[in-house]
Design an enzyme around this catalytic site. Structure first.
Site, PDB file in Angstrom:
ATOM      1  CE  LYS A   1      -1.492   2.859   1.861  1.00 43.89           C
ATOM      2  NZ  LYS A   1      -1.187   4.186   1.089  1.00 43.89           N
TER       3      LYS A   1
ATOM      4  CD  GLU B   1       9.421  13.851  10.782  1.00 36.71           C
ATOM      5  OE1 GLU B   1       8.510  13.016  10.268  1.00 36.71           O
ATOM      6  OE2 GLU B   1      10.807  12.798   9.703  1.00 36.71           O
TER       7      GLU B   1
ATOM      8  CD  GLU C   1      -2.349   8.334   1.264  1.00 37.03           C
ATOM      9  OE1 GLU C   1      -1.161   8.035   0.954  1.00 37.03           O
ATOM     10  OE2 GLU C   1      -3.158   8.875   2.175  1.00 37.03           O
TER      11      GLU C   1
ATOM     12  CB  CYS D   1      12.972   8.905   7.264  1.00 39.73           C
ATOM     13  SG  CYS D   1      14.553   8.084   6.429  1.00 39.73           S
TER      14      CYS D   1
HETATM   15  P1  NAD Z   1       2.481   8.878   6.844  1.00 42.16           P
HETATM   16  O1  NAD Z   1       2.824   8.830   8.372  1.00 42.16           O
HETATM   17  O2  NAD Z   1       1.450  10.000   6.704  1.00 42.16           O
HETATM   18  O3  NAD Z   1       1.684   7.920   5.818  1.00 42.16           O
HETATM   19  C1  NAD Z   1       2.971   6.618   5.525  1.00 42.16           C
HETATM   20  C2  NAD Z   1       1.620   6.060   5.085  1.00 42.16           C
HETATM   21  O4  NAD Z   1       0.695   5.533   5.816  1.00 42.16           O
HETATM   22  C3  NAD Z   1       1.264   6.676   3.360  1.00 42.16           C
HETATM   23  O5  NAD Z   1       0.966   4.772   3.159  1.00 42.16           O
HETATM   24  C4  NAD Z   1      -0.542   7.093   4.760  1.00 42.16           C
HETATM   25  O6  NAD Z   1      -1.468   6.095   3.231  1.00 42.16           O
HETATM   26  C5  NAD Z   1      -0.478   5.817   5.978  1.00 42.16           C
HETATM   27  N1  NAD Z   1      -1.498   6.737   6.312  1.00 42.16           N
HETATM   28  C6  NAD Z   1      -1.631   7.741   6.599  1.00 42.16           C
HETATM   29  N2  NAD Z   1      -2.211   8.432   7.537  1.00 42.16           N
HETATM   30  C7  NAD Z   1      -2.050   7.082   8.151  1.00 42.16           C
HETATM   31  C8  NAD Z   1      -3.730   7.340   9.219  1.00 42.16           C
HETATM   32  N3  NAD Z   1      -4.124   7.699   9.681  1.00 42.16           N
HETATM   33  N4  NAD Z   1      -3.611   5.175   9.647  1.00 42.16           N
HETATM   34  C9  NAD Z   1      -3.083   4.545   7.959  1.00 42.16           C
HETATM   35  N5  NAD Z   1      -2.548   4.605   7.403  1.00 42.16           N
HETATM   36  C10 NAD Z   1      -2.211   5.673   7.603  1.00 42.16           C
HETATM   37  O7  NAD Z   1       4.043  10.005   6.197  1.00 42.16           O
HETATM   38  P2  NAD Z   1       4.561  10.418   4.891  1.00 42.16           P
HETATM   39  O8  NAD Z   1       4.233  11.603   5.069  1.00 42.16           O
HETATM   40  O9  NAD Z   1       3.613  10.232   3.809  1.00 42.16           O
HETATM   41  O10 NAD Z   1       6.405  10.453   4.927  1.00 42.16           O
HETATM   42  C11 NAD Z   1       6.755  11.346   5.668  1.00 42.16           C
HETATM   43  C12 NAD Z   1       7.718  10.829   6.784  1.00 42.16           C
HETATM   44  O11 NAD Z   1       7.977   9.628   7.148  1.00 42.16           O
HETATM   45  C13 NAD Z   1       8.309  11.400   7.809  1.00 42.16           C
HETATM   46  O12 NAD Z   1       7.912  11.264   9.100  1.00 42.16           O
HETATM   47  C14 NAD Z   1       9.798  10.773   7.411  1.00 42.16           C
HETATM   48  O13 NAD Z   1      10.310  11.218   8.655  1.00 42.16           O
HETATM   49  C15 NAD Z   1       9.013   8.624   7.733  1.00 42.16           C
HETATM   50  N6  NAD Z   1      10.386   7.998   6.880  1.00 42.16           N
HETATM   51  C16 NAD Z   1      10.960   6.961   8.031  1.00 42.16           C
HETATM   52  C17 NAD Z   1      11.858   6.580   7.121  1.00 42.16           C
HETATM   53  C18 NAD Z   1      12.540   5.333   8.555  1.00 42.16           C
HETATM   54  O14 NAD Z   1      13.191   4.994   7.802  1.00 42.16           O
HETATM   55  N7  NAD Z   1      12.392   6.464   9.581  1.00 42.16           N
HETATM   56  C19 NAD Z   1      11.339   6.656   5.996  1.00 42.16           C
HETATM   57  C20 NAD Z   1      10.902   7.338   5.388  1.00 42.16           C
HETATM   58  C21 NAD Z   1       9.762   8.550   5.910  1.00 42.16           C
END
Ligand code: NAD
Length: 510
Positions: free
Chosen positions: A186, A396, A189, A294
């Site tokens: 998944k 962050e 989006e 990240c």
């Molecule tokens: P996000 O948490 O908003 O979304 C990540 C995924 O979760 C997406 O597929 C999204 O559709 C889903 N999602 C979002 N809200 C949800 C909810 N309430 N319930 C269930 N699923 C949900 O993250 P983002 O904005 O896409 O990415 C940026 C974040 O990812 C930053 O915080 C970054 O630090 C982190 N990140 C971490 C790493 C790591 O390895 N630690 C790597 C890349 C990015």
């Protein structure tokens, strides 16, 4: 799968990014959808389907149906598919990199770097027969042999963020697949086309239908995957609040979960550091990919005021000269942020930093990009004299905003880092081996660099932070992935001989 119709048969789906289930592109009539933007132009480029619970369950059902045969496919045969996949990926590198830049916004060179790091995991996965050999001990007792083998779990799922739409999914499924699992991805989006295109290429490499599936969507799709009884394990990468939710919900439903979260990565600059190289390294690590990594450095901790003055002066010149514009123009060093709401959020942090009393040395809020008035561009911002109580330090930001903090000793710098809620990556710039060794030995962070600003482990190691940057025990890719995507089974075996064993009531021992 009656509700699902082949995408090509639906006129209205021309610009819709559909799911990829059981080896074909699918859309579902009546399903919700959402706009996908080119962040450099601010224009909608396509729509993405948002899976209902039923569609997500159908993807899981396809993966479950494909599992028995895939589980019995020899590791060498799985590896051969990965070899072909790597070749096909490389043949399509330019197409994937362009798609990535179009929907994410990062500059082409950066997109290429992401792509290459993703392919490296496929290369590592090609070692499947070696990686899955197991452990064997002969004669652990009289006539008794024992071994441990690593059996696949079944259907596993991956939920991934917007910032690495190619690489982060590739951290997960090549490893899960070579271990004998089937997979439902998944992706984010916000930039869905790259992972969907890569799924098609994997199919071209000879993967049987249903072994790898993609469902697009939001919370509804994620919740369906998290609660489906057929799903055995969940890999998540994203923000910390969602990571924690995924970990809690997934484990409450009996699944194995690894959930990688957000970060605030500190760089410590010691007085003996090579300042020009340090500043170059900080520029790339803080402003590369518009700070949407990240592992981005978002806090620089300078040891001594003289160090801070020099670093801030040198950085200020460079940050104000950043070449900002659409990622497709190879002259540019920094593209736009992913979306308008994210732009507003990051800009709000800059406003908050000013209000909290930090010194805004470079203000990127009013940057304009020629011919792209609607793009989500924010200029590089640099704050000096940031203190640990400020929101811009504690939270962050995930944008091109770098905070400089001033301390008087390495111990004080390390205390700051250790007390921060995140522990993803960190780095020390120094010429002194003793300081570097003390730092790497003691700092409470998962990935540490010495004069290496982005210490992202190569594919043969594993990637994972500490503290609230990782929920679960095992990191992504590398050796940890073999453990995460398999279940250990230990077998003890003795064959009958001519002698008759007596019943033994004591606990078996040598
Ligand atoms: P996000 O948490 O908003 O979304 C990540 C995924 O979760 C997406 O597929 C999204 O559709 C889903 N999602 C979002 N809200 C949800 C909810 N309430 N319930 C269930 N699923 C949900 O993250 P983002 O904005 O896409 O990415 C940026 C974040 O990812 C930053 O915080 C970054 O630090 C982190 N990140 C971490 C790493 C790591 O390895 N630690 C790597 C890349 C990015």
């Amino acid at each position: 799968m009656n509700a699902i119709t082949a995408a090509e048969n639906l006129n209205e789906s021309k610009r819709l990014v559909g799911h990829y289930i059981n080896g074909r592109s699918v859309t579902v009539s009546g399903e919700r959808s959402q706009a996908v933007y080119n962040p450099a132009t601010g224009q909608v480029v396509r729509q993405v389907a948002l899976a209902s619970k039923t569609t997500a369950q159908q993807a899981v059902a396809a993966a479950a149906a494909a599992w028995p045969a895939w589980r019995l496919t020899a590791p060498l045969k799985r590896a051969r598919i990965m070899f072909r996949f790597k070749e096909i990926l490389e043949q399509h590198a330019n197409e994937i990199v362009s798609l990535l830049t179009e929907e994410h916004g990062k500059v082409l060179d950066d997109a290429r770097g992401e792509f290459v790091r993703g392919v490296e995991v496929v290369e590592y996965a090609c070692g499947a027969p070696e990686l899955l050999k197991g452990e064997h001990s002969k004669d652990v007792g009289p006539g008794l042999d024992s071994w441990s083998e690593f059996q696949p779990l079944g259907v596993v799922t991956g939920i991934t963020p917007f910032n690495f739409p190619a690489m982060v999914p590739l951290w997960m499924y090549p490893m899960a697949l070579i271990c004998g699992n089937t997979f439902v991805l998944k992706p984010s989006e916000k930039d869905p086309s790259t992972p969907t295109r890569i799924a098609e290429l994997l199919q071209e490499a000879g993967l049987p239908d249903g072994v790898f599936n993609v469902v697009h969507g939001d919370k509804e799709a994620v919740d369906a995957l998290l609660t489906d009884p057929a799903v055995q394990a969940v890999s998540f990468v994203g923000s910390t609040p969602v990571a924690e939710y995924i970990y809690r919900t997934g484990t409450a439903h009996g699944k194995r979960v690894q959930a990688l979260g957000g970060a605030k990565n500190h760089a410590v600059v010691m007085p003996d550091a090579d300042m020009d190289n340090t500043v170059n390294a900080l520029m790339g690590a803080a402003y590369g990919s518009c700070g949407e990594r990240c592992m981005a450095i978002s806090a620089v901790v300078c040891v001594g005021d003289a160090v801070a003055d020099e670093v801030v002066n040198k950085l200020a010149l460079r940050v104000s000269g950043l070449k900002i514009g659409p990622g497709i123009d190879s002259q540019n060093e920094m593209g736009p942020l992913i979306s308008k709401p994210h732009y507003e959020k990051v800009r709000g942090y800059v406003d908050a930093g000013v209000a909290e009393g930090a010194e805004l040395v470079v203000d990127g809020r009013e940057v304009t990009v020629h011919h792209q008035p609607e793009g989500f561009f924010l200029g590089g911002c640099l704050f000096d004299r940031v203190t640990p109580d400020m929101r811009i330090y504690r939270e962050e930001i995930f944008g091109p905003v770098l905070c400089v903090l001033r301390v008087q000793s390495l111990q004080e710098a390390m205390r700051l880092i250790d007390e921060h809620e995140y522990g993803n990556g960190t780095c020390i710039f120094t010429r002194d081996g003793g300081s570097a060794r003390y730092f790497t030995d003691n700092i409470k962070v998962g990935m540490v660099g010495v004069n290496v600003p982005l210490p992202v482990p190569v594919a043969s190691h594993s990637f994972g932070g500490w503290k609230r940057s990782l929920f679960g025990d095992l990191s992504a890719y590398g050796p940890d992935a073999i453990r995460f995507y398999t279940r250990r089974k230990t077998i003890s075996q003795r064959w009958p001989t001519d002698s008759v064993d007596q019943a033994q009531f004591s606990f078996p021992s040598n």
